[in-house]
Enzyme design. Sequence first.
Site, PDB file in Angstrom:
ATOM      1  N   LYS A  36      -0.764  -9.512   3.057  1.00 41.86           N
ATOM      2  CA  LYS A  36      -0.018  -8.987   4.208  1.00 41.86           C
ATOM      3  C   LYS A  36      -0.925  -8.040   4.965  1.00 41.86           C
ATOM      4  O   LYS A  36      -1.721  -7.320   4.352  1.00 41.86           O
ATOM      5  CB  LYS A  36       1.238  -8.239   3.752  1.00 41.86           C
ATOM      6  CG  LYS A  36       1.980  -7.570   4.901  1.00 41.86           C
ATOM      7  CD  LYS A  36       3.298  -6.980   4.482  1.00 41.86           C
ATOM      8  CE  LYS A  36       3.216  -5.577   3.926  1.00 41.86           C
ATOM      9  NZ  LYS A  36       2.642  -4.572   4.864  1.00 41.86           N
ATOM     10  N   ASP A  48       0.843  -1.204   0.000  1.00 42.34           N
ATOM     11  CA  ASP A  48       0.000   0.000   0.000  1.00 42.34           C
ATOM     12  C   ASP A  48       0.878   1.254   0.000  1.00 42.34           C
ATOM     13  O   ASP A  48       0.374   2.377  -0.099  1.00 42.34           O
ATOM     14  CB  ASP A  48      -1.009   0.001   1.154  1.00 42.34           C
ATOM     15  CG  ASP A  48      -0.355   0.068   2.524  1.00 42.34           C
ATOM     16  OD1 ASP A  48       0.891  -0.044   2.610  1.00 42.34           O
ATOM     17  OD2 ASP A  48      -1.098   0.221   3.527  1.00 42.34           O
ATOM     18  N   SER A  49       2.204   1.063   0.027  1.00 39.13           N
ATOM     19  CA  SER A  49       3.132   2.180  -0.196  1.00 39.13           C
ATOM     20  C   SER A  49       2.857   2.828  -1.553  1.00 39.13           C
ATOM     21  O   SER A  49       3.293   3.954  -1.800  1.00 39.13           O
ATOM     22  CB  SER A  49       4.583   1.691  -0.134  1.00 39.13           C
ATOM     23  OG  SER A  49       4.770   0.566  -0.975  1.00 39.13           O
ATOM     24  N   ASP A  62      -1.103  -6.301  -0.277  1.00 36.98           N
ATOM     25  CA  ASP A  62      -1.122  -5.615   1.019  1.00 36.98           C
ATOM     26  C   ASP A  62      -2.549  -5.174   1.336  1.00 36.98           C
ATOM     27  O   ASP A  62      -3.151  -4.427   0.542  1.00 36.98           O
ATOM     28  CB  ASP A  62      -0.200  -4.390   0.907  1.00 36.98           C
ATOM     29  CG  ASP A  62       0.421  -3.999   2.219  1.00 36.98           C
ATOM     30  OD1 ASP A  62       0.186  -4.686   3.232  1.00 36.98           O
ATOM     31  OD2 ASP A  62       1.172  -2.994   2.218  1.00 36.98           O
ATOM     32  N   GLU A  83       9.727  -3.820  10.187  1.00 42.62           N
ATOM     33  CA  GLU A  83      10.067  -2.524   9.582  1.00 42.62           C
ATOM     34  C   GLU A  83      10.621  -1.572  10.656  1.00 42.62           C
ATOM     35  O   GLU A  83       9.986  -1.369  11.699  1.00 42.62           O
ATOM     36  CB  GLU A  83       8.829  -1.902   8.908  1.00 42.62           C
ATOM     37  CG  GLU A  83       9.137  -0.549   8.270  1.00 42.62           C
ATOM     38  CD  GLU A  83       8.076  -0.047   7.315  1.00 42.62           C
ATOM     39  OE1 GLU A  83       7.133  -0.796   7.008  1.00 42.62           O
ATOM     40  OE2 GLU A  83       8.209   1.105   6.870  1.00 42.62           O
ATOM     41  N   GLU A  92      -0.941  -5.452   8.765  1.00 46.43           N
ATOM     42  CA  GLU A  92      -0.111  -4.853   9.817  1.00 46.43           C
ATOM     43  C   GLU A  92      -0.695  -5.102  11.204  1.00 46.43           C
ATOM     44  O   GLU A  92      -1.921  -5.102  11.367  1.00 46.43           O
ATOM     45  CB  GLU A  92      -0.019  -3.331   9.592  1.00 46.43           C
ATOM     46  CG  GLU A  92       0.629  -2.944   8.271  1.00 46.43           C
ATOM     47  CD  GLU A  92       0.685  -1.428   8.070  1.00 46.43           C
ATOM     48  OE1 GLU A  92       0.326  -0.663   8.987  1.00 46.43           O
ATOM     49  OE2 GLU A  92       1.097  -1.014   6.966  1.00 46.43           O
TER      50      GLU A  92
END
Length: 288
Positions: free
Chosen positions: A122, A53-54, A92, A191, A124
């Site tokens: 993925k 999602d960057s 993501d 990260e 978070e």
Amino acid sequence: MSATSDSPRKKITTHTFRLKKQRGESITMLTAYDYPTALAVDRAGIDSILVGDSLGMVVLGYDNTLPVTMADMLHHCKAVARGSDCALLIGDMPFMSYQAEVNAAVRNAGRFLQEAGMDAVKLEGGRERVPAIKAIIGAGIPVLGHLGLTPQSVHQMGGFRAQGKTAAAAQKLIEDAHLLQDAGCFGIVLESVPARLAAYLSEQLEIPTIGIGAGVGCDGQVLVTHDLLGLFDRFIPKFVKKYADLHSTIARALTAYKEDVETKVFPAEEHTFSIPDEEWEEFVKSEE
Ligand code: KIV
């Protein structure tokens, strides 16, 4: 399977990740958000492509990843899936696609595989995500965890800052990682955490750790491809190694194009099409 000149490369799976960790071989991962980048990353033999999602920051121009939607993610994942042959493809999950409700999390995770050609997702977070992670894995969808600096919590963290820098924070991160492993994650992205802590944790876990700003002691590494290529120069995190400066290369090429057009150097003879003389003469006559 992709046939190369020497030996055919095999599709990378979550099982390959586990085997590489057992053999002490580093896992390679990069982001991609479109077809040509996916082709290049896959052809370079990188083990895994993360459609991160960057993309909200490096492609869509947002200040953080929070505005990214499921529609954005699925659109980019589909393009990456078309360009990739062997890499393990990880989609993501965007902000609010898995946090509010477990059933919604499972349904959204499923869309990455069913509609967008991803192999895994993925998401978070630590202990608070365990119910969603278990439910997604229960539906047959592999999950990669993400601890340390979790960009979707940027406001809670008070900015994009390294995590796990106190004894208490380090302890919590270790506990969260074990909870994610027990919940069934096939790996964990770490990260922006201290290298010592990441190496210590990687030794303890059976599943691989993939570091980004977490030092060489992780079982693999991931970078945002736009950072590595020097395509995104608005903000460069400390942990990025720039392997190229494509932003400057592009700027030079665009300026040269502008000058060529303005001075009529472009298009030259070789860039134009011709009509045979007799056809042209006939045309001219018809115009008279
Ligand atoms: O969105 C992303 O690209 C990521 C990586 C930085 C791990 O989450």
